[in-house]
Design a protein around this motif. Structure first.
Motif, PDB file in Angstrom:
ATOM      1  N   MET A 143       0.835  -1.181   0.000  1.00  0.00           N
ATOM      2  CA  MET A 143       0.000   0.000   0.000  1.00  0.00           C
ATOM      3  C   MET A 143       0.886   1.254   0.000  1.00  0.00           C
ATOM      4  N   ILE A 144       0.398   2.256  -0.644  1.00  0.00           N
ATOM      5  CA  ILE A 144       1.134   3.505  -0.736  1.00  0.00           C
ATOM      6  C   ILE A 144       0.698   4.413   0.407  1.00  0.00           C
ATOM      7  N   ASP A 145       1.670   4.978   1.087  1.00  0.00           N
ATOM      8  CA  ASP A 145       1.419   5.912   2.172  1.00  0.00           C
ATOM      9  C   ASP A 145       1.465   7.329   1.603  1.00  0.00           C
ATOM     10  N   PRO A 146       0.358   8.065   1.664  1.00  0.00           N
ATOM     11  CA  PRO A 146       0.347   9.422   1.109  1.00  0.00           C
ATOM     12  C   PRO A 146       1.363  10.360   1.754  1.00  0.00           C
ATOM     13  N   ASN A 147       1.724  10.090   2.991  1.00  0.00           N
ATOM     14  CA  ASN A 147       2.665  10.963   3.695  1.00  0.00           C
ATOM     15  C   ASN A 147       4.102  10.808   3.206  1.00  0.00           C
ATOM     16  N   SER A 148       4.408   9.688   2.578  1.00  0.00           N
ATOM     17  CA  SER A 148       5.775   9.481   2.099  1.00  0.00           C
ATOM     18  C   SER A 148       5.862   9.462   0.574  1.00  0.00           C
ATOM     19  N   PHE A 149       4.788   9.838  -0.093  1.00  0.00           N
ATOM     20  CA  PHE A 149       4.741   9.842  -1.552  1.00  0.00           C
ATOM     21  C   PHE A 149       5.295  11.161  -2.085  1.00  0.00           C
ATOM     22  N   MET A 150       5.914  11.119  -3.241  1.00  0.00           N
ATOM     23  CA  MET A 150       6.531  12.302  -3.849  1.00  0.00           C
ATOM     24  C   MET A 150       5.517  13.434  -4.020  1.00  0.00           C
ATOM     25  N   PRO A 151       5.957  14.674  -3.863  1.00  0.00           N
ATOM     26  CA  PRO A 151       5.064  15.818  -4.070  1.00  0.00           C
ATOM     27  C   PRO A 151       4.775  16.032  -5.555  1.00  0.00           C
ATOM     28  N   LEU A 152       3.718  16.781  -5.834  1.00  0.00           N
ATOM     29  CA  LEU A 152       3.333  17.038  -7.224  1.00  0.00           C
ATOM     30  C   LEU A 152       4.378  17.834  -7.992  1.00  0.00           C
ATOM     31  N   ASN A 153       5.192  18.609  -7.317  1.00  0.00           N
ATOM     32  CA  ASN A 153       6.230  19.373  -8.022  1.00  0.00           C
ATOM     33  C   ASN A 153       7.134  18.455  -8.830  1.00  0.00           C
ATOM     34  N   PHE A 154       7.380  17.254  -8.347  1.00  0.00           N
ATOM     35  CA  PHE A 154       8.192  16.284  -9.083  1.00  0.00           C
ATOM     36  C   PHE A 154       7.503  15.918 -10.399  1.00  0.00           C
ATOM     37  N   VAL A 155       6.193  15.689 -10.336  1.00  0.00           N
ATOM     38  CA  VAL A 155       5.432  15.247 -11.509  1.00  0.00           C
ATOM     39  C   VAL A 155       5.313  16.362 -12.547  1.00  0.00           C
ATOM     40  N   LYS A 156       5.460  17.616 -12.140  1.00  0.00           N
ATOM     41  CA  LYS A 156       5.422  18.720 -13.100  1.00  0.00           C
ATOM     42  C   LYS A 156       6.544  18.595 -14.118  1.00  0.00           C
ATOM     43  N   LYS A 157       7.669  18.023 -13.696  1.00  0.00           N
ATOM     44  CA  LYS A 157       8.854  17.962 -14.546  1.00  0.00           C
ATOM     45  C   LYS A 157       8.986  16.667 -15.329  1.00  0.00           C
ATOM     46  N   GLU A 158       8.582  15.554 -14.734  1.00  0.00           N
ATOM     47  CA  GLU A 158       8.709  14.263 -15.409  1.00  0.00           C
ATOM     48  C   GLU A 158       7.765  13.244 -14.790  1.00  0.00           C
ATOM     49  N   PRO A 159       7.444  12.170 -15.522  1.00  0.00           N
ATOM     50  CA  PRO A 159       6.565  11.142 -14.962  1.00  0.00           C
ATOM     51  C   PRO A 159       7.185  10.476 -13.733  1.00  0.00           C
ATOM     52  N   LEU A 160       6.328  10.094 -12.831  1.00  0.00           N
ATOM     53  CA  LEU A 160       6.732   9.372 -11.627  1.00  0.00           C
ATOM     54  C   LEU A 160       6.223   7.944 -11.750  1.00  0.00           C
ATOM     55  N   GLN A 195      -5.409   7.044  -3.152  1.00  0.00           N
ATOM     56  CA  GLN A 195      -6.511   6.196  -2.687  1.00  0.00           C
ATOM     57  C   GLN A 195      -6.979   5.263  -3.802  1.00  0.00           C
ATOM     58  N   TRP A 196      -7.055   5.786  -5.027  1.00  0.00           N
ATOM     59  CA  TRP A 196      -7.461   4.967  -6.167  1.00  0.00           C
ATOM     60  C   TRP A 196      -6.448   3.840  -6.410  1.00  0.00           C
ATOM     61  N   LEU A 197      -5.155   4.179  -6.376  1.00  0.00           N
ATOM     62  CA  LEU A 197      -4.120   3.151  -6.549  1.00  0.00           C
ATOM     63  C   LEU A 197      -4.263   2.049  -5.508  1.00  0.00           C
ATOM     64  N   ASN A 198      -4.401   2.435  -4.255  1.00  0.00           N
ATOM     65  CA  ASN A 198      -4.538   1.447  -3.188  1.00  0.00           C
ATOM     66  C   ASN A 198      -5.804   0.610  -3.364  1.00  0.00           C
ATOM     67  N   ALA A 199      -6.909   1.243  -3.780  1.00  0.00           N
ATOM     68  CA  ALA A 199      -8.159   0.509  -4.011  1.00  0.00           C
ATOM     69  C   ALA A 199      -8.010  -0.478  -5.166  1.00  0.00           C
ATOM     70  N   GLN A 200      -7.338  -0.062  -6.245  1.00  0.00           N
ATOM     71  CA  GLN A 200      -7.128  -0.961  -7.391  1.00  0.00           C
ATOM     72  C   GLN A 200      -6.237  -2.136  -7.007  1.00  0.00           C
ATOM     73  N   TYR A 201      -5.244  -1.870  -6.196  1.00  0.00           N
ATOM     74  CA  TYR A 201      -4.376  -2.947  -5.742  1.00  0.00           C
ATOM     75  C   TYR A 201      -5.182  -3.958  -4.929  1.00  0.00           C
ATOM     76  N   GLU A 202      -5.958  -3.470  -3.978  1.00  0.00           N
ATOM     77  CA  GLU A 202      -6.767  -4.363  -3.129  1.00  0.00           C
ATOM     78  C   GLU A 202      -7.820  -5.121  -3.932  1.00  0.00           C
ATOM     79  N   ALA A 203      -8.483  -4.439  -4.854  1.00  0.00           N
ATOM     80  CA  ALA A 203      -9.554  -5.053  -5.646  1.00  0.00           C
ATOM     81  C   ALA A 203      -9.037  -6.146  -6.577  1.00  0.00           C
ATOM     82  N   GLN A 204      -7.787  -6.027  -7.015  1.00  0.00           N
ATOM     83  CA  GLN A 204      -7.227  -6.978  -7.980  1.00  0.00           C
ATOM     84  C   GLN A 204      -6.009  -7.703  -7.408  1.00  0.00           C
TER      85      GLN A 204
END
Length: 93
Positions: free
Chosen positions: A1-18, A72-81
């Motif tokens: 599961m992905i922890d939102p508190n330790s996930f990269m900030p959006l500023n990273f995604v502005k420059k390149e895919p994560l 939340q969507w990523l975690n839900a998709q992981y759990e569902a599948q």
């Protein structure tokens, strides 16, 4: 599961895919105009080498709320599948 508190900030995604993975499920965050586009697909290949029909997409707002919804969507998709992700995680290629 992905922890939102330790996930990269959006500023990273502005420059390149994560990209990342969770036990068989790979994911990619990318800025698409003013939206956050998230893709998931099964291992073992990278985004570019995976057939389009094996990818699932979801779009979110490009802000803190959208980032949290995406996680939340990523975690839900992981759990569902989870059985599927676990099966591709053990496949030999």
């Amino acid at each position: 599961m992905i922890d939102p508190n330790s996930f990269m900030p959006l500023n990273f995604v502005k420059k390149e895919p994560l990209t990342g993975s969770i036990a068989g499920m790979r994911y990619r965050f990318v800025k698409n105009e003013d939206k956050l586009l998230v893709a998931i697909w099964p291992e073992p290949f990278c985004f570019e080498k995976t057939a389009e029909n094996k990818k699932q997409y979801q779009e979110f707002s490009f802000d803190l709320a959208g980032r949290l919804e995406a996680i939340q969507w990523l975690n839900a998709q992981y759990e569902a599948q989870i059985e599927f992700w676990n099966s591709v995680n053990t496949m030999e290629f």
